[in-house]
Design a protein around this motif. Structure first.
Motif, PDB file in Angstrom:
ATOM      1  N   ILE A 492       0.816  -1.229   0.000  1.00 12.96           N
ATOM      2  CA  ILE A 492       0.000   0.000   0.000  1.00 12.96           C
ATOM      3  C   ILE A 492       0.840   1.265   0.000  1.00 12.96           C
ATOM      4  O   ILE A 492       0.759   2.090  -0.919  1.00 12.96           O
ATOM      5  CB  ILE A 492      -0.958   0.005   1.214  1.00 12.96           C
ATOM      6  N   TRP A 493       1.653   1.448   1.038  1.00  9.49           N
ATOM      7  CA  TRP A 493       2.292   2.751   1.250  1.00  9.49           C
ATOM      8  C   TRP A 493       3.244   3.131   0.128  1.00  9.49           C
ATOM      9  O   TRP A 493       3.212   4.255  -0.375  1.00  9.49           O
ATOM     10  CB  TRP A 493       2.997   2.774   2.613  1.00  9.49           C
ATOM     11  N   GLU A 494       4.123   2.203  -0.244  1.00 13.38           N
ATOM     12  CA  GLU A 494       5.070   2.514  -1.312  1.00 13.38           C
ATOM     13  C   GLU A 494       4.352   2.726  -2.641  1.00 13.38           C
ATOM     14  O   GLU A 494       4.718   3.584  -3.438  1.00 13.38           O
ATOM     15  CB  GLU A 494       6.103   1.393  -1.435  1.00 13.38           C
ATOM     16  N   LYS A 495       3.303   1.925  -2.873  1.00 13.26           N
ATOM     17  CA  LYS A 495       2.551   2.062  -4.115  1.00 13.26           C
ATOM     18  C   LYS A 495       1.904   3.435  -4.209  1.00 13.26           C
ATOM     19  O   LYS A 495       1.905   4.076  -5.266  1.00 13.26           O
ATOM     20  CB  LYS A 495       1.488   0.972  -4.206  1.00 13.26           C
ATOM     21  N   ALA A 496       1.349   3.917  -3.078  1.00 13.12           N
ATOM     22  CA  ALA A 496       0.684   5.221  -3.090  1.00 13.12           C
ATOM     23  C   ALA A 496       1.670   6.346  -3.383  1.00 13.12           C
ATOM     24  O   ALA A 496       1.305   7.360  -3.977  1.00 13.12           O
ATOM     25  CB  ALA A 496       0.009   5.456  -1.743  1.00 13.12           C
ATOM     26  N   LYS A 497       2.937   6.156  -2.982  1.00  9.26           N
ATOM     27  CA  LYS A 497       3.941   7.193  -3.214  1.00  9.26           C
ATOM     28  C   LYS A 497       4.523   7.139  -4.619  1.00  9.26           C
ATOM     29  O   LYS A 497       4.918   8.165  -5.175  1.00  9.26           O
ATOM     30  CB  LYS A 497       5.074   7.038  -2.185  1.00  9.26           C
TER      31      LYS A 497
END
Length: 656
Positions: A492-497
């Protein structure tokens, strides 16, 4: 605080709650036929309910959905093999070591040391000392020689000879030649424990008994005792130093703080000036108010000393310089030293890192030796002991070439057998330390006792999950939480960035969620004098700059006009109440003690923010969107079966 610390700060609580419905444990739901039980659900709900701000999440139906989603993510993490990662294993081990410290202690002895250190922390002692160096494991002859020297010098001090001169002449502390043995003021935990104890037990003006520490023998003279300074609540006005260290900008910052100080001397309001001009954004809107602090808690000694020098509430300092900028400090309130209850956790932590922790460790070890049966094979020990020679003292001793004769059980601890080979390997590692006990047989006996102590504590530590259900529960939570963090970062987090196209599309489809309010590009002038405000208004209408107006009206060392310029939200505290929001120079507006004149250069109307302007909020919302979609996919990937009758039963138990 980094992201992982924040994540686990929410996930875990320092308080261990008791198990709910442990005796009536039933299967609440399964994921791919793996059972999850009512006791864990009830315990986690009760533990975290006060941390939940979203009222909908306190609803048990909603919470069950969150809990199932949480377990789905853990199953996914295990399916991906994240639990086998080296970094994960290392961090889990590190956390267990940290958590286990709460259990590897003697609570009675610990509490006694906490109370003692608290009592000592109420005072600060000024002392000098004379040191006679001798190693902890020195021979009896060397130890006696150092002790006799200490006795002779102490007698001289007791007869009235100058202690400082004695320190210069006899002390083996290298600094004594320059400082005459002076140590300044210190409190609990500043010196090694035996030294601290001797100092606190010696009355002011007297010389201590001869005291042994790991450095040698000490004679201590207590010169003064003073109370702890306690804590303060202060407010401040801060003007930042320019980051580029430009001399012109530095001088401007210095002049600004001096102007503000002049206005304070003219009886202008501190809080109002802080709101208008302080560049500490975290405190400016609160009139400069800071959280209470004690000695050593701030990163600026200059700031602390200036604050503690203030005597009465509402007193304020002259401008003082720190590494960060210029400050004017106002005393709000003095606070007495914290109570024992307030300092309990901090003192406990300090004791664990201090020499006095040996007292706790030794006490626990003795209790464990009574708890676990310890039995030695004396025949094997005698044979093993003969293999250790005097080469051990020089670090040259080596293990016997053939260790098979020592492969039998040397010692049994609570039915756990430990071989002679294990002890030989332990001995080999001990040559690195200082070993002065002689003959070699006595040294081996001492090392054997240390070996048994280590093994007794290892056995206890390795069995904590079985000894303490609350320890097992917290470890399980952390184990799952660590996996969840790694999974969320990956999915989630890396993908959103990094998913720039997905982020752009998400932003564009919800653009009306990210908007500016109405803003003003303006110059704000303030004064406490109506006649000065009129002159400032006239000059502003003539198109004069703020700097020109200040130079024209601030005469004879007085600051009658201050300025503030920039982009302001329409409800900003820097703008006066009742301001008519139209271009040009405003009327003079009285707000509190101040007269305001505002020149509005430009209106910036409400409208959507660009993606760059709203990036932080957009990324956060995009992460939440991706997570919700992902959990839906997990429900399709794994088979979830909730035992509804059991859930209805557990709801009634929790509500009751």
């Amino acid at each position: 605080m980094n992201l992982k610390q924040l994540f686990f700060g929410v996930l875990l609580s320092a308080n261990f709650t008791s198990f709910a419905q442990n005796a009536n444990k039933e299967v609440l739901f399964t994921i791919d036929d793996k059972p999850y039980y009512t006791d864990e659900f009830a315990r986690v709900y009760n533990k975290n309910i006060d941390l939940v701000k979203d009222e909908s999440q306190k609803d048990l139906n909603q919470y069950l959905d969150l809990f199932v989603g949480y377990k789905l993510k853990i199953n996914k993490a295990n399916k991906l093999g994240l639990q086998n990662g080296q970094a994960y294993q290392a961090e889990l081990k590190s956390y267990r070591n940290q958590l286990s410290k709460n259990y590897l202690t003697d609570s009675k002895v610990t509490q006694e040391l906490i109370e003692e250190s608290y009592k000592r922390s109420l005072k600060e002692i000024k002392a000098a000392h004379i040191l006679f160096m001798v190693d902890e494991n020195a021979s009896p002859e060397d130890t006696l020689k150092a002790y006799k020297k200490a006795v002779e010098v102490r007698e001289k001090a007791l007869k009235g000879e100058d202690f400082g001169e004695l320190a210069v002449k006899y002390s083996e502390d290298p600094s004594a030649k320059e400082n005459k043995g002076e140590l300044g003021y210190f409190s609990a935990f500043r010196m090694v424990y035996p030294f601290e104890s001797a100092a606190y037990k010696t009355p002011k003006g007297q010389v201590s008994k001869i005291t042994r520490t790991r450095f040698g023998y000490h004679i201590i003279k207590v010169e003064d005792v003073r109370d702890n300074r306690g804590e303060l609540t202060v407010a401040h006005i801060m003007i930042l130093k320019p980051q580029n260290q430009n001399p012109e900008e530095s001088e401007k910052a210095k002049n600004t703080i001096q102007e503000i100080y002049t206005k304070l001397q003219q009886d202008e309001n501190f809080e109002s000036l802080a709101k208008q001009f302080s560049q500490d954004k975290s405190s400016a809107s609160k009139g400069g108010l800071l959280n209470r602090f004690g000695s050593g808690q701030l990163s600026s000694e200059e700031f602390e000393d200036a604050a503690f020098a203030l005597k009465n509430p509402n007193d304020y300092s002259t401008p003082i310089e720190s590494n960060f900028g210029w400050h004017i400090i106002k005393l709000i309130e003095r606070h007495p030293v914290k109570t024992l209850e307030e300092m309990q956790a901090d003192l406990d932590n300090k004791i664990r890192k201090d020499e006095r922790s040996r007292l706790i460790t030794n006490s626990l070890t003795e209790k464990l030796k009574k708890k676990y049966a310890v039995k030695r094979n004396d025949k094997l020990y005698a044979a093993l002991s003969k293999t250790v020679t005097d080469k051990f003292y020089m670090g040259e001793w080596k293990l016997p070439e053939n260790t098979k004769p020592f492969a039998g059980d040397l010692v049994t601890i609570d039915k756990k057998a430990i071989t002679g080979e294990d002890f030989l390997k332990f001995l080999a590692t001990q040559q690195r330390g200082e070993n002065t006990i002689k003959p070699i047989g006595k040294l081996v006996d001492k090392k054997y006792q240390e070996f048994v102590d280590v093994k007794v504590n290892e056995l206890y530590n390795n069995n904590l999950e079985n000894e303490f259900p609350d320890f097992a529960a917290v470890m399980e939570e952390y184990r799952d939480g660590l996996l969840l963090f790694d999974l969320m970062e990956k999915e989630i987090w890396e993908k959103a960035k990094t998913d720039t196209i997905g982020l752009q599309n998400f932003y564009e489809s919800r653009i009306n969620n990210y908007r500016w309010g109405n803003r003003l590009d303006a110059i704000v002038l303030t004064s406490t004098k109506m006649d000065v405000a009129k002159k400032a208004q006239k000059l502003l209408k003539q198109g004069k700059t703020a700097d020109f107006i200040k130079e024209k009206l601030n005469l004879n060392g007085k600051v009658d006009v201050m300025s503030n310029a920039g982009i302001f939200e329409e409800n900003s505290d820097a703008l006066p109440k009742g301001l008519v929001k139209k271009d040009g120079v405003s009327d003079i507006i009285k707000d509190g003690e101040y007269y305001f004149i505002v020149k509005i250069n430009k209106h910036l109307e409400a409208g959507p923010k660009t993606l760059d302007e709203a990036r932080g909020k957009v990324i956060n919302d995009y992460q939440q969107y991706l997570e919700e979609k992902w959990v839906g996919d997990l429900k399709q990937e794994f088979k979830v079966n909730v035992n509804q009758p059991v859930f209805e039963k557990v709801k009634k138990q929790i509500k009751s």
